[in-house]
Scaffold this motif. Structure first.
Motif, PDB file in Angstrom:
ATOM      1  N   TRP A  45       0.832  -1.195   0.000  1.00  0.00           N
ATOM      2  CA  TRP A  45       0.000   0.000   0.000  1.00  0.00           C
ATOM      3  C   TRP A  45       0.872   1.252   0.000  1.00  0.00           C
ATOM      4  N   ALA A  46       1.977   1.199   0.772  1.00  0.00           N
ATOM      5  CA  ALA A  46       2.905   2.334   0.800  1.00  0.00           C
ATOM      6  C   ALA A  46       3.499   2.554  -0.583  1.00  0.00           C
ATOM      7  N   GLY A  47       3.768   1.447  -1.307  1.00  0.00           N
ATOM      8  CA  GLY A  47       4.290   1.583  -2.666  1.00  0.00           C
ATOM      9  C   GLY A  47       3.276   2.211  -3.597  1.00  0.00           C
ATOM     10  N   TYR A  48       1.994   1.865  -3.396  1.00  0.00           N
ATOM     11  CA  TYR A  48       0.936   2.450  -4.230  1.00  0.00           C
ATOM     12  C   TYR A  48       0.816   3.948  -3.957  1.00  0.00           C
ATOM     13  N   VAL A  49       0.833   4.306  -2.669  1.00  0.00           N
ATOM     14  CA  VAL A  49       0.760   5.720  -2.300  1.00  0.00           C
ATOM     15  C   VAL A  49       1.950   6.476  -2.857  1.00  0.00           C
ATOM     16  N   ASP A  50       3.121   5.838  -2.832  1.00  0.00           N
ATOM     17  CA  ASP A  50       4.317   6.468  -3.385  1.00  0.00           C
ATOM     18  C   ASP A  50       4.161   6.689  -4.882  1.00  0.00           C
ATOM     19  N   GLY A  51       3.488   5.736  -5.549  1.00  0.00           N
ATOM     20  CA  GLY A  51       3.239   5.913  -6.983  1.00  0.00           C
ATOM     21  C   GLY A  51       2.335   7.096  -7.255  1.00  0.00           C
ATOM     22  N   VAL A  52       1.315   7.271  -6.411  1.00  0.00           N
ATOM     23  CA  VAL A  52       0.433   8.429  -6.557  1.00  0.00           C
ATOM     24  C   VAL A  52       1.225   9.716  -6.334  1.00  0.00           C
ATOM     25  N   ARG A  53       2.078   9.705  -5.295  1.00  0.00           N
ATOM     26  CA  ARG A  53       2.895  10.887  -5.010  1.00  0.00           C
ATOM     27  C   ARG A  53       3.814  11.214  -6.178  1.00  0.00           C
ATOM     28  N   THR A  54       4.365  10.152  -6.802  1.00  0.00           N
ATOM     29  CA  THR A  54       5.235  10.374  -7.950  1.00  0.00           C
ATOM     30  C   THR A  54       4.483  11.022  -9.105  1.00  0.00           C
ATOM     31  N   ALA A  55       3.280  10.517  -9.357  1.00  0.00           N
ATOM     32  CA  ALA A  55       2.497  11.034 -10.477  1.00  0.00           C
ATOM     33  C   ALA A  55       2.085  12.486 -10.273  1.00  0.00           C
ATOM     34  N   PHE A  56       1.890  12.881  -9.007  1.00  0.00           N
ATOM     35  CA  PHE A  56       1.415  14.233  -8.722  1.00  0.00           C
ATOM     36  C   PHE A  56       2.497  15.113  -8.087  1.00  0.00           C
ATOM     37  N   SER A  57       3.745  14.670  -8.142  1.00  0.00           N
ATOM     38  CA  SER A  57       4.821  15.418  -7.482  1.00  0.00           C
ATOM     39  C   SER A  57       5.131  16.734  -8.184  1.00  0.00           C
ATOM     40  N   SER A  58       4.855  16.818  -9.459  1.00  0.00           N
ATOM     41  CA  SER A  58       5.081  18.045 -10.221  1.00  0.00           C
ATOM     42  C   SER A  58       3.781  18.827 -10.321  1.00  0.00           C
ATOM     43  N   ARG A  59       3.841  20.130 -10.021  1.00  0.00           N
ATOM     44  CA  ARG A  59       2.626  20.944 -10.069  1.00  0.00           C
ATOM     45  C   ARG A  59       1.981  20.937 -11.457  1.00  0.00           C
ATOM     46  N   PRO A  60       2.751  21.117 -12.562  1.00  0.00           N
ATOM     47  CA  PRO A  60       2.095  21.069 -13.877  1.00  0.00           C
ATOM     48  C   PRO A  60       1.467  19.714 -14.187  1.00  0.00           C
ATOM     49  N   VAL A  61       2.091  18.613 -13.713  1.00  0.00           N
ATOM     50  CA  VAL A  61       1.486  17.298 -13.922  1.00  0.00           C
ATOM     51  C   VAL A  61       0.170  17.206 -13.168  1.00  0.00           C
ATOM     52  N   ALA A  62       0.148  17.705 -11.924  1.00  0.00           N
ATOM     53  CA  ALA A  62      -1.087  17.696 -11.150  1.00  0.00           C
ATOM     54  C   ALA A  62      -2.171  18.519 -11.839  1.00  0.00           C
ATOM     55  N   MET A  63      -1.798  19.662 -12.412  1.00  0.00           N
ATOM     56  CA  MET A  63      -2.767  20.497 -13.123  1.00  0.00           C
ATOM     57  C   MET A  63      -3.292  19.776 -14.366  1.00  0.00           C
ATOM     58  N   LEU A  64      -2.404  19.089 -15.066  1.00  0.00           N
ATOM     59  CA  LEU A  64      -2.804  18.355 -16.260  1.00  0.00           C
ATOM     60  C   LEU A  64      -3.701  17.173 -15.904  1.00  0.00           C
ATOM     61  N   MET A  65      -3.412  16.514 -14.775  1.00  0.00           N
ATOM     62  CA  MET A  65      -4.287  15.439 -14.312  1.00  0.00           C
ATOM     63  C   MET A  65      -5.684  15.999 -14.023  1.00  0.00           C
ATOM     64  N   GLY A  66      -5.728  17.199 -13.431  1.00  0.00           N
ATOM     65  CA  GLY A  66      -7.010  17.831 -13.147  1.00  0.00           C
ATOM     66  C   GLY A  66      -7.786  18.153 -14.409  1.00  0.00           C
ATOM     67  N   THR A  67      -7.104  18.714 -15.401  1.00  0.00           N
ATOM     68  CA  THR A  67      -7.791  19.019 -16.668  1.00  0.00           C
ATOM     69  C   THR A  67      -8.213  17.739 -17.376  1.00  0.00           C
ATOM     70  N   ASN A  68      -7.424  16.681 -17.218  1.00  0.00           N
ATOM     71  CA  ASN A  68      -7.774  15.388 -17.803  1.00  0.00           C
ATOM     72  C   ASN A  68      -9.128  14.922 -17.262  1.00  0.00           C
ATOM     73  N   PHE A  69      -9.295  15.008 -15.936  1.00  0.00           N
ATOM     74  CA  PHE A  69     -10.551  14.578 -15.324  1.00  0.00           C
ATOM     75  C   PHE A  69     -11.709  15.492 -15.728  1.00  0.00           C
ATOM     76  N   ILE A  70     -11.498  16.804 -15.616  1.00  0.00           N
ATOM     77  CA  ILE A  70     -12.558  17.768 -15.920  1.00  0.00           C
ATOM     78  C   ILE A  70     -13.025  17.639 -17.363  1.00  0.00           C
ATOM     79  N   PHE A  71     -12.073  17.549 -18.277  1.00  0.00           N
ATOM     80  CA  PHE A  71     -12.405  17.480 -19.694  1.00  0.00           C
ATOM     81  C   PHE A  71     -13.156  16.189 -20.023  1.00  0.00           C
ATOM     82  N   THR A  72     -12.620  15.056 -19.558  1.00  0.00           N
ATOM     83  CA  THR A  72     -13.238  13.768 -19.870  1.00  0.00           C
ATOM     84  C   THR A  72     -14.627  13.659 -19.253  1.00  0.00           C
ATOM     85  N   PHE A  73     -14.763  14.111 -18.014  1.00  0.00           N
ATOM     86  CA  PHE A  73     -16.060  14.073 -17.349  1.00  0.00           C
ATOM     87  C   PHE A  73     -17.087  14.890 -18.131  1.00  0.00           C
ATOM     88  N   GLY A  74     -16.694  16.082 -18.555  1.00  0.00           N
ATOM     89  CA  GLY A  74     -17.611  16.936 -19.301  1.00  0.00           C
ATOM     90  C   GLY A  74     -18.024  16.324 -20.625  1.00  0.00           C
TER      91      GLY A  74
END
Length: 421
Positions: A212-241
């Motif tokens: 579980w700690a490894g999974y959480v670390d993977g999430v942290r890795t994916a969102f460790s960069s602010r622009p990546v986190a912003m792009l993940m957010g737009t990915n969700f917003i756009f696809t949902f819409g």
């Protein structure tokens, strides 16, 4: 003469998506024929995206460890088997099982996207991602036509058999022609050792808490960069819409514009055809002139026009003004999706591309789980509500995309590559 690995990847993804497109348009009516309620039909559709949500990061991470090729082969084989189950699914539980298996198999898109990052330079990545998007467009043009013909003339069983045969051929093609692209891949036997699988990675434990700690670390890795986190957010917003709007569009066109099933198929084919043109050729040229940041923003603006005004087309003008509105829809979605994935890859760690791509696909799948329910509920409230909500979400995505301009990819790449895990 040796074929380009991108060309082979395009063929394998294309065949996979044609098989998917053969079954998808027939699924709701087939589920209804089996006695499924409207809620159950929505659940069956959500099961597919739910499995993608769970397994996309798993396939992506696994492709980082053991290579893209074995992950692609295994998932394609599973998808072929799932359509054999579909051909024999005479009860709702069997149909749910078939769609769950298909969702697991199709979650390999994260590995396919990571494959592209392995074999392309940053300058040509958006164009390569656009080729992958073009495969989606072609699949949704050819697949529904084949599926409709097969169901009308041979029955639903033949639909599943042909889809399984097509993806089985895809599996054989990948065995002989798809090379490995991940130079950091390890042998499968190393998965069962506690030694580090990736250079610099902490040795793996066997306890549930460590996993579980490894999974959480993977999430942290994916969102460790602010622009990546912003792009993940737009990915969700756009696809949902988009999914929120798509689910309601068939009901809207049938009930308010009196379109037949065949005419609705033509509308989807029209969007698919335009998507192939944009993602298959124009996106590379537009990216050279405008750059990814500007193109990403313009894609959101075009998408706003393409979703917000759909229910306001005058009755009787669906195939005039309606086609004009769908032109913006096709252009916008064809730009935003591949550029989003391309920019995420450019901001991500080199040796964890598959992992990050997997989480990006999970975000996308999570939006596809929620979107159908949202679209149905909003349509019941008002036939314009799904499109108004989708338009607002496109505007939110536009604001976020404008905020990305201050993060220059060229400046971030060295820092990202040397950043500690």
């Amino acid at each position: 003469m040796k074929k380009s690995p991108l060309f082979i990847l395009f063929l394998t993804v294309l065949l996979d998506l044609i098989g998917f497109g053969i079954v998808l348009p027939l699924l709701p009516t087939y589920a209804r024929d089996l006695g499924a309620s409207p809620f159950m039909i929505g659940f069956i559709a959500a099961v597919y995206s739910g499995m993608q949500f769970i397994f996309s990061p798993i396939w992506g991470r696994l492709s980082d460890l053991i290579g893209r090729r074995p992950v692609m082969l295994g998932s394609i084989f599973l998808a072929a088997v799932s359509y054999l189950f579909f051909s024999q699914a005479t009860t709702i539980p069997l149909l749910i099982l078939a769609r769950a298996m298909s969702g697991i198999g199709s979650a390999n898109i994260a590995a396919a996207q990571a494959y592209i990052t392995d074999v392309t330079e940053s300058q040509g990545r958006s164009k390569a991602m656009g080729m992958l998007g073009a495969a989606f467009g072609i699949g949704f043009i050819i697949g529904p036509l084949i599926g409709g013909f097969l169901k009308t003339n041979f029955g639903i069983e033949m639909v599943g058999i042909v889809a399984a045969t097509l993806i089985g051929f895809d599996f054989i093609l990948a065995i002989f022609l798809l090379p490995e692209s991940n130079k950091h891949a390890k042998k499968i036997t190393q998965l069962f050792r506690k030694a580090p699988l990736v250079e610099g990675e902490t040795p793996r434990g066997t306890s549930l808490s460590e996993k579980w700690a490894g999974y959480v670390d993977g999430v942290r890795t994916a969102f460790s960069s602010r622009p990546v986190a912003m792009l993940m957010g737009t990915n969700f917003i756009f696809t949902f819409g988009i999914v929120n709007m798509q689910i309601a569009s068939i009901l809207l066109w049938k009930e308010f514009y009196h379109a037949t099933d065949q005419q609705i198929g033509y509308l989807f084919a029209y969007v698919g055809f335009l998507s192939v043109i944009v993602q298959g050729g124009l996106i590379g040229k537009l990216n050279e002139k405008l750059g990814e940041h500007k193109l990403f923003t313009w894609g959101h603006i075009a998408s706003f026009i393409g979703v917000f005004f759909v229910p306001f087309v005058p009755q009787g003008d669906l195939f005039t003004y309606g086609l004009f509105i769908l032109l913006f829809f096709a252009i916008g979605t064809s730009l935003v999706n591949p550029i989003n994935i391309s920019m995420i890859s450019l901001y991500s760690y080199d040796q964890k591309q598959g992992q990050v791509m997997g989480f990006a696909q999970s975000v996308n799948s999570f939006a596809r789980i929620l979107g159908p329910f949202s679209g149905s509920i909003l349509y019941g409230y008002s036939h314009t509500a799904p499109y108004v909500v989708a338009g607002i979400l496109m505007l939110v995505g536009t604001v976020i995309s404008l905020s990305l301009f201050k993060y220059q990819i060229e400046a971030l790449e060295p820092a990202t590559e040397s950043a500690p895990d």
